[in-house]
Design an enzyme around this catalytic site. Structure first.
Site, PDB file in Angstrom:
ATOM      1  N   SER A  74     -10.033  -0.335   6.987  1.00 42.53           N
ATOM      2  CA  SER A  74      -9.440  -0.143   5.662  1.00 42.53           C
ATOM      3  C   SER A  74      -8.754  -1.364   5.072  1.00 42.53           C
ATOM      4  O   SER A  74      -8.360  -1.337   3.910  1.00 42.53           O
ATOM      5  CB  SER A  74      -8.441   1.017   5.693  1.00 42.53           C
ATOM      6  OG  SER A  74      -9.109   2.240   5.830  1.00 42.53           O
ATOM      7  N   SER A 116      -9.704   2.013   2.807  1.00 43.77           N
ATOM      8  CA  SER A 116      -8.831   2.744   1.911  1.00 43.77           C
ATOM      9  C   SER A 116      -7.820   1.864   1.175  1.00 43.77           C
ATOM     10  O   SER A 116      -7.172   2.311   0.236  1.00 43.77           O
ATOM     11  CB  SER A 116      -8.063   3.813   2.692  1.00 43.77           C
ATOM     12  OG  SER A 116      -7.230   3.225   3.684  1.00 43.77           O
ATOM     13  N   LYS A 122       0.846  -1.194   0.000  1.00 44.55           N
ATOM     14  CA  LYS A 122       0.000   0.000   0.000  1.00 44.55           C
ATOM     15  C   LYS A 122       0.881   1.244   0.000  1.00 44.55           C
ATOM     16  O   LYS A 122       1.889   1.302   0.709  1.00 44.55           O
ATOM     17  CB  LYS A 122      -0.917  -0.011   1.225  1.00 44.55           C
ATOM     18  CG  LYS A 122      -1.949   1.115   1.251  1.00 44.55           C
ATOM     19  CD  LYS A 122      -2.874   0.978   2.459  1.00 44.55           C
ATOM     20  CE  LYS A 122      -3.922   2.071   2.507  1.00 44.55           C
ATOM     21  NZ  LYS A 122      -4.823   1.928   3.676  1.00 44.55           N
TER      22      LYS A 122
END
Length: 486
Positions: free
Chosen positions: A177, A153, A78
């Site tokens: 997330s 996210s 990420k």
């Protein structure tokens, strides 16, 4: 089966037997990326050259016998986890060209094992969002239905795993997330106990809630990844000095002797999609059939989790993001005529609308005269939620609940309605507020073919119970090999 479609543990066996090389595996993954990335949009930065170099080094290591569980395995990261030589953008214009001078501790751990980093994947800007639509560098699509969001996210992390564009991925979870996109994309996601995994090198959103975790194709892979990145780190003052168990060893244990808790505040929640409720209830029956005992538990203060979270998280974000002012690093507006104008123009042009909204909310909650009314009260509610979990785990080992109220929704459906978007995390926020581990495991599909995940929550540092429960559910549901038609 194409190499890119392998799980980590399947690839591990083939690599150890010399039936495939890490270079061949990595090339297969990049060939897959070349074919499907234009449709999905999971990656922000690809690292083909450095990945192939790392794969060649892994092959040399495999020949010499210095093998670790992740040696030669292609993984995505990420884009808010610092990586030397690979830009870390947080999906924001503010950090679009930022090159970290150091690796995050979790990246050091991956590199020590000989893992191959394929690149950095998309996310909501500074991890603020539930759909990966709040990215300054483009939105990501759900591999199961390209008209739908992948969740957020960590949407790029989940989508890249679901689309076989890596064998596993690192994400972060501040309010759901990891778990919510894992549910929407039909993969496994684990948010560990707060302090289980080092946050050193994680770009901060809300420091008392943020936690790095993993997304994987199946439960065994998630356990292997979690073991690899867990452990105490002196560089992170919130890291807990506690021995790391072999999480994968929990995979093949049955459920006899384990008690699952059913939280009626979640199962009977208003606005819960009937197909999601049915999936959770079927999963409970699967676990009972495999020997688990079942009790009802109550989390009476869970109804206040969204309100408490959207005071605490923005308040911490407003403080953490104050460092992005255009002075030391990141975007700087070139047209300002004074220092104050430079601050204002840099932050208004460098941050997107959702980030600005949360900074304003957080600043207001911390402002003189409002601290007691908002932040202090939210912190008190947070303590009550933590107490609820503590009491619940006196009678059960794992709580079973939905991950999200609905399957993945269409792109653009909620971008103009922040409150509706915030409610997407209604079932996941409490675990972050309490600091307990949570996990999403695929439980089935909606009538329109979209994945539906089941959330498992355990007490502090009881990730082995999560893995044990998730593995048995995975075997019963038997959908781990189902893939999106890209």
């Amino acid at each position: 089966m194409e190499p890119y479609a392998l799980t980590i543990h399947e690839a591990r066996q083939l690599l150890d037997k010399k039936e495939i090389s890490s270079v061949e595996l990595t090339r297969s993954v990049f060939d897959r990326i070349e074919r499907v990335e234009p449709k999905v949009g999971a990656y922000i930065t690809l690292a083909r050259e450095s990945a192939l170099s790392a794969a060649a080094a892994a092959d040399t290591r495999l020949q010499s016998g210095g093998i670790a569980p992740l040696t030669g395995i292609p993984l995505a990261v990420k884009d808010l986890i610092c990586t030397t030589g690979l830009r870390t953008t947080c999906a924001s214009r503010m950090l679009e060209t930022f090159m970290p001078p150091y690796d995050a501790t979790v990246i050091e751990k991956l590199k020590t094992q000989g893992a191959v980093i394929t690149g950095k994947v998309n996310m909501d800007e500074f991890a603020m969002g539930s759909s990966t639509e709040h990215s300054a560098l483009g939105s990501t699509k759900n591999p199961w239905n390209l008209a739908c969001i992948p969740g957020g996210s960590s949407g790029g992390s989940a989508a890249s795993v679901a689309a076989d564009m890596c064998l596993g991925s690192l994400g972060s979870d501040t309010g759901g997330s990891i778990r919510q996109p894992a549910s929407h994309c039909g993969v496994v996601g684990i948010k560990p106990t707060y302090g289980r995994v080092s946050r050193y090198g994680l770009v901060a959103f809300a420091s008392s809630l943020d936690q790095i975790g993993v997304l994987a194709k199946d439960v065994t892979d998630s356990a292997l990844l979690l073991s690899a990145i867990s452990g105490h780190d002196p560089s992170d003052s919130t890291s807990v000095p506690r021995e790391v168990p072999d999480y994968a060893a929990s995979c093949e244990k049955g459920l006899s002797g384990l008690t699952i808790g059913v939280c009626r505040e979640y199962i009977n929640a208003e606005g819960l999609d009937p197909e999601v409720a049915d999936t959770v209830n079927r999963s409970i029956e699967h676990m009972k059939a495999q020997g688990a005992a079942c009790v009802e538990v109550s989390l009476p203060h869970a109804q206040y989790a969204v309100a408490a979270y959207y005071v605490i998280a923005p308040a911490e974000a407003s403080s953490n993001l104050a460092r992005y002012d255009g002075v030391k690093y990141g975007f700087r507006d070139p047209e300002a005529d004074s220092l104050l104008e430079m601050y204002a123009r840099t932050r208004s042009r460098g941050f997107g609308k959702e980030v600005q909204r949360r900074i304003i909310i957080g600043t207001y909650c911390l402002s003189s005269g409002y601290y007691d009314a908002y932040y202090r009260k939210a912190s008190q509610v947070r303590s009550l939620i933590a107490d609820d979990f503590k009491k619940a785990f006196e009678t059960c080992d794992v709580i079973v609940s939905p991950v999200a109220p609905t399957p993945a929704f269409e792109l653009g459906a909620k971008t103009e309605d922040p409150l509706t978007m915030y409610l997407s995390d209604i079932f996941t926020l409490s675990a972050n507020l309490a600091g307990v581990p949570g996990m999403s495991v695929p439980g089935g599909f909606s009538s329109t073919g979209l994945p539906i995940g089941v959330q498992l929550i355990a007490g502090h540092f009881n990730e082995p119970a999560l893995v044990r429960c998730a593995w048995n559910l995975e075997q019963a549901v038997n959908i781990a090999n189902k893939k999106p038609a890209l």
